[in-house]
Motif scaffolding. Structure first.
Motif, short mmCIF file in Angstrom:
data_model
loop_
_atom_site.label_atom_id
_atom_site.label_comp_id
_atom_site.label_asym_id
_atom_site.label_seq_id
_atom_site.Cartn_x
_atom_site.Cartn_y
_atom_site.Cartn_z
N GLU A 1 0.86 -1.19 0.00
CA GLU A 1 0.00 0.00 0.00
C GLU A 1 0.89 1.24 0.00
N GLY A 2 1.50 1.49 -1.14
CA GLY A 2 2.52 2.51 -1.22
C GLY A 2 2.07 3.92 -0.91
N SER A 3 0.80 4.26 -1.17
CA SER A 3 0.36 5.63 -1.02
C SER A 3 -0.16 5.93 0.39
N LYS A 4 -0.14 4.93 1.31
CA LYS A 4 -0.75 5.12 2.62
C LYS A 4 0.28 5.20 3.77
N TYR A 5 1.52 5.45 3.43
CA TYR A 5 2.55 5.48 4.46
C TYR A 5 2.99 6.92 4.77
N ASP A 6 3.17 7.20 6.06
CA ASP A 6 3.72 8.48 6.50
C ASP A 6 5.22 8.27 6.71
N LEU A 7 6.00 8.79 5.78
CA LEU A 7 7.44 8.51 5.80
C LEU A 7 8.24 9.65 6.41
N ASN A 8 7.59 10.48 7.21
CA ASN A 8 8.33 11.53 7.89
C ASN A 8 9.24 10.95 8.96
N ARG A 9 8.80 9.83 9.52
CA ARG A 9 9.64 9.15 10.50
C ARG A 9 10.64 8.25 9.79
N MET A 10 11.56 7.70 10.51
CA MET A 10 12.58 6.85 9.95
C MET A 10 11.95 5.53 9.51
N MET A 11 11.94 5.28 8.19
CA MET A 11 11.42 4.05 7.62
C MET A 11 12.41 3.57 6.56
N TYR A 12 12.44 2.27 6.37
CA TYR A 12 13.37 1.68 5.40
C TYR A 12 12.59 1.09 4.22
N CYS A 13 13.05 1.47 3.04
CA CYS A 13 12.44 0.94 1.81
C CYS A 13 13.49 0.12 1.07
N ARG A 14 13.02 -0.76 0.20
CA ARG A 14 13.95 -1.69 -0.43
C ARG A 14 14.14 -1.39 -1.92
N TYR A 15 15.34 -1.70 -2.37
CA TYR A 15 15.71 -1.46 -3.76
C TYR A 15 16.52 -2.65 -4.26
N ILE A 16 16.63 -2.76 -5.57
CA ILE A 16 17.34 -3.88 -6.18
C ILE A 16 18.73 -3.46 -6.61
N ASP A 17 19.67 -4.36 -6.41
CA ASP A 17 21.04 -4.18 -6.90
C ASP A 17 21.46 -5.52 -7.50
N ARG A 18 21.31 -5.62 -8.82
CA ARG A 18 21.56 -6.85 -9.57
C ARG A 18 20.61 -7.97 -9.12
N VAL A 19 21.08 -8.90 -8.31
CA VAL A 19 20.22 -10.03 -7.92
C VAL A 19 19.90 -10.01 -6.42
N TYR A 20 20.21 -8.90 -5.77
CA TYR A 20 19.96 -8.80 -4.33
C TYR A 20 19.06 -7.60 -4.02
N VAL A 21 18.43 -7.68 -2.86
CA VAL A 21 17.55 -6.61 -2.39
C VAL A 21 18.15 -6.04 -1.11
N TYR A 22 18.31 -4.70 -1.08
CA TYR A 22 18.87 -4.01 0.08
C TYR A 22 17.84 -3.05 0.66
N SER A 23 18.10 -2.58 1.88
CA SER A 23 17.24 -1.59 2.55
C SER A 23 17.97 -0.26 2.62
N ALA A 24 17.20 0.82 2.53
CA ALA A 24 17.77 2.16 2.64
C ALA A 24 16.69 3.09 3.17
N ASP A 25 17.11 4.21 3.72
CA ASP A 25 16.17 5.24 4.19
C ASP A 25 15.25 5.62 3.03
N CYS A 26 13.95 5.61 3.27
CA CYS A 26 12.97 5.87 2.20
C CYS A 26 13.09 7.26 1.62
N THR A 27 13.75 8.19 2.34
CA THR A 27 13.88 9.57 1.84
C THR A 27 15.09 9.73 0.91
N ILE A 28 15.90 8.68 0.80
CA ILE A 28 17.02 8.72 -0.15
C ILE A 28 16.46 8.61 -1.57
N LYS A 29 17.11 9.27 -2.51
CA LYS A 29 16.65 9.25 -3.89
C LYS A 29 17.38 8.17 -4.69
N LYS A 30 16.57 7.40 -5.42
CA LYS A 30 17.12 6.34 -6.26
C LYS A 30 16.42 6.33 -7.61
#
Length: 267
Positions: A213-242
């Motif tokens: 439910e991507g549109s229902k999150y309040d990301l003002n607080r510290m939350m971690y979102c995931r991104y892909i790097d080749r064949v692995y999935v990592y976590s990063a601060d959701c406010t970082i730009k990718k």
């Protein structure tokens, strides 16, 4: 003396005549009365016979009418049943024809899709492609890469504006396709988490195990979102730009666009 004798004889004769006359009257009356009674009985019998005959005629007429109506009713019922059978047969035939048309349509659609895929492999921007210009087509999905970098929530909103979603894996075929792309630093359509996970192998199961439910999150607080790097999935601060890659369901291949795109004489 003789005169008295004559007078007595005449009186006796008159008396005898009167008696004969009275007897004759009585017999006549009796005969007349008997004849009248016999005629009355005859009239009654004839009247009764006429009445019975009339009743018989009426009954016969009613029976004939009922029999005629029954015959008509049976004929109408037969016609109705015949019409119902004809309608049922027609409906079954139409249903069978409809199934055949659907089957033929599906076969034609599959052939058109395969032909379009071959044309697409030769020309990625072929007009039969069921995806927006500049996107990549694979199986039933279209993949479009956006310019620039955005936060996870900005990426979700951007893809949503394109009637698409962030990159996700729905099956093993799509998993192998995404792995083959060797993508780096692209946000994934996975829900933000409070805990940080260093990395895990990309799989389709991680997309099935949670409700996104991507549109229902309040990301003002510290939350971690995931991104892909080749064949692995990592976590990063959701406010970082990718980077952003949006995914949407491909439209159906239009048969006309395939036929019009074939070289002359290829059919």
């Amino acid at each position: 003396m003789p005169e008295e004798t004559v007078y007595a004889d005449l009186k006796f004769q008159d008396s005898h005549k009167k008696e004969e006359t009275q007897k004759s009257d009585k017999c006549g009356r009796k005969v007349s009365s008997a004849a009248s009674h016999s005629q009355h009985k005859t009239v009654m019998i004839l009247t009764l016979l006429c009445l019975l005959l009339f009743i018989g005629v009426v009954i016969l007429g009613v029976y004939t009418t009922l029999e005629s109506e029954m015959i008509k009713s049976n004929q109408l019922q037969s016609i109705k049943e015949e019409l119902q059978r004809n309608v049922s047969l027609q409906l079954m035939e139409n249903l069978n024809n409809s199934k055949k048309i659907k089957k033929l349509s599906a076969m034609l659609q599959n052939i058109a899709t395969q032909l379009c895929q071959e044309l697409y492999n030769k020309n990625p921007e072929h007009k039969c492609k069921p995806c927006p210009k500049g996107s990549q087509w694979y199986k039933n999905s279209c993949y479009s890469e956006a310019n620039g970098y955005k936060t996870w929530q900005e990426s979700v909103k951007f893809c949503s504006s394109q009637n698409a979603s962030l990159l996700k894996v729905k099956n093993k075929d799509e998993l192998e396709f995404i792995k083959s792309k060797k993508l780096q630093d692209y946000w994934l359509a996975l829900s933000p988490r409070k805990d940080h996970v260093y990395y895990e192998a990309l799989s389709e199961k991680m997309f099935l195990s949670e409700w996104f439910e991507g549109s229902k999150y309040d990301l003002n607080r510290m939350m971690y979102c995931r991104y892909i790097d080749r064949v692995y999935v990592y976590s990063a601060d959701c406010t970082i730009k990718k980077k952003i890659m949006c995914e949407k369901t491909a439209s159906k291949v239009q048969v006309e666009s395939v036929l019009n795109g074939l070289p002359d004489g290829s059919l």
